[in-house]
Write an enzyme that holds these catalytic residues in place. Sequence first.
Site, PDB file in Angstrom:
ATOM      1  N   LYS A 166      -8.480  -0.943   1.622  1.00 56.43           N
ATOM      2  CA  LYS A 166      -9.689  -1.143   2.021  1.00 56.43           C
ATOM      3  C   LYS A 166     -10.224  -3.069   1.209  1.00 56.43           C
ATOM      4  O   LYS A 166     -10.859  -2.247   0.957  1.00 56.43           O
ATOM      5  CB  LYS A 166     -10.596  -0.455   2.190  1.00 56.43           C
ATOM      6  CG  LYS A 166     -10.358   0.159   3.396  1.00 56.43           C
ATOM      7  CD  LYS A 166     -10.040  -1.083   4.941  1.00 56.43           C
ATOM      8  CE  LYS A 166      -9.316  -0.176   5.838  1.00 56.43           C
ATOM      9  NZ  LYS A 166      -7.817  -1.065   5.791  1.00 56.43           N
TER      10      LYS A 166
ATOM     11  N   GLU B  99       1.036  -1.353  -0.001  1.00 58.96           N
ATOM     12  CA  GLU B  99       0.112  -0.062   0.089  1.00 58.96           C
ATOM     13  C   GLU B  99       1.203   1.474   0.359  1.00 58.96           C
ATOM     14  O   GLU B  99       2.125   1.089   0.734  1.00 58.96           O
ATOM     15  CB  GLU B  99      -1.118  -0.133   1.625  1.00 58.96           C
ATOM     16  CG  GLU B  99      -1.838   1.010   1.536  1.00 58.96           C
ATOM     17  CD  GLU B  99      -3.213   1.393   2.249  1.00 58.96           C
ATOM     18  OE1 GLU B  99      -4.047   2.013   2.616  1.00 58.96           O
ATOM     19  OE2 GLU B  99      -2.741   0.188   2.735  1.00 58.96           O
TER      20      GLU B  99
END
Length: 432
Positions: A251, A235
């Site tokens: 997410k 990420e």
Amino acid sequence: MRTTHKFRIPNVEQYKQKLLFWAQQFNEVVWLDSNDYHNQYSSYNAVLAVDAFTCIQTDYYNAFEKLKEYQSITKDWLFGYLTYDLKNAVERLESKNFDGLEFPDLFFFQPKKLFLIKNDEVEVQYLGAVDDEMEEDLKDIEALDVASETHASSPNNVKVKLRMHKDEYFEKVNAVLDHIHRGDIYEANFCQEFYAEDTEIHPLETYLKLDAISKPPFATFLRLNDKYLMSASPERYIKKEGLKITSQPIKGTAKRSQNPEEDLLLKEQLSKDEKERSENIMIVDLVRNDLAHTATKGSVVVEELCEVYTYPQVHQMVSTVTSQIAASTNPVDVIATTFPMGSMTGAPKISAMQIIEALEDTKRGLYSGAVGYFSPQGDFDFNVVIRSILYNAEKRYVSYSVGGAITAKSNPLNEYEECLVKAKAMREVLEN
């Protein structure tokens, strides 16, 4: 003034390995590797910064002001990290949980020696007039025999313990759900630690094993004296290129399957999963709000919403949010107004941070913080420290943490199983 030298390399992967082994002689090391994930947001294949010329190390108090001053004075490459606990510098929060790792809250250094790899070209930058030193180092790197340096045959055999057992995890997730049902928050990222005491590991060997399993786009090896980070992060937290700011929250997670048909089905199920999409969209809204603090009017844009990216261990749902800033905006202000990243906190952010601080057993420290760099032009790029092993060699303490977003639709058992999926690579590396 930096002395610069550029040259092409025939075997990029081999040269990267040689660089990483050569770097182990230094007390300050930041290695960032994209593992050849090429997309429109990439700047380099890999970057190595070593050997501090100057540095800043501080606790959270006035940390961003100190960093701003340091970055403004040096106007040079700076590499380092921001721990999650810098939240206490931007809001009236505190961190009183157990801390077995004891990393400083913020650390950045101005490297004497810098290697920037892009495609098959290396750009080497040394601080000062150091032509002879650069020439000697390049010869030493080229002469390295990586095969003889590797300790791959020696297992870690680390006995990993749980800081929070399954029943307690269920109780605490249910406590988060109670807050959600009362309307205190919409979502919270709740984390748990796995750890080992009185343990020795070989940091570089551990990093190489973790990287080989995961091949993430934001891999990091960091050393600050006796403290180490070995990260397989998928990420990006935030990037500045010119006046454009890019944030890419993750997410939504699904496991991989070795069966191609089943793997494709798992990917499709994730892309359509109502709970996972709602998790992602809530954080996108939070990121849009955070970026708006420094954005020029009307410039916040969602470029990707709930796109599913595939990595060796997992499928992940990623969104991309961008904004434009004014030329007068200080780069550190962009970070201070968006930190900590929404994907690791929840919404509303302050309430979520207060709740998770009360329920988690461990101070997060560098976990769910960020590692990255500033360029001399004031650009920057930072990852999110997840899927990572942290090690304090002096204290002989090893740690990794995992978490997940709790929403109104969360099932405690499913959340626990998702944590185990995320923890799989770290556990495998440490126990074998």
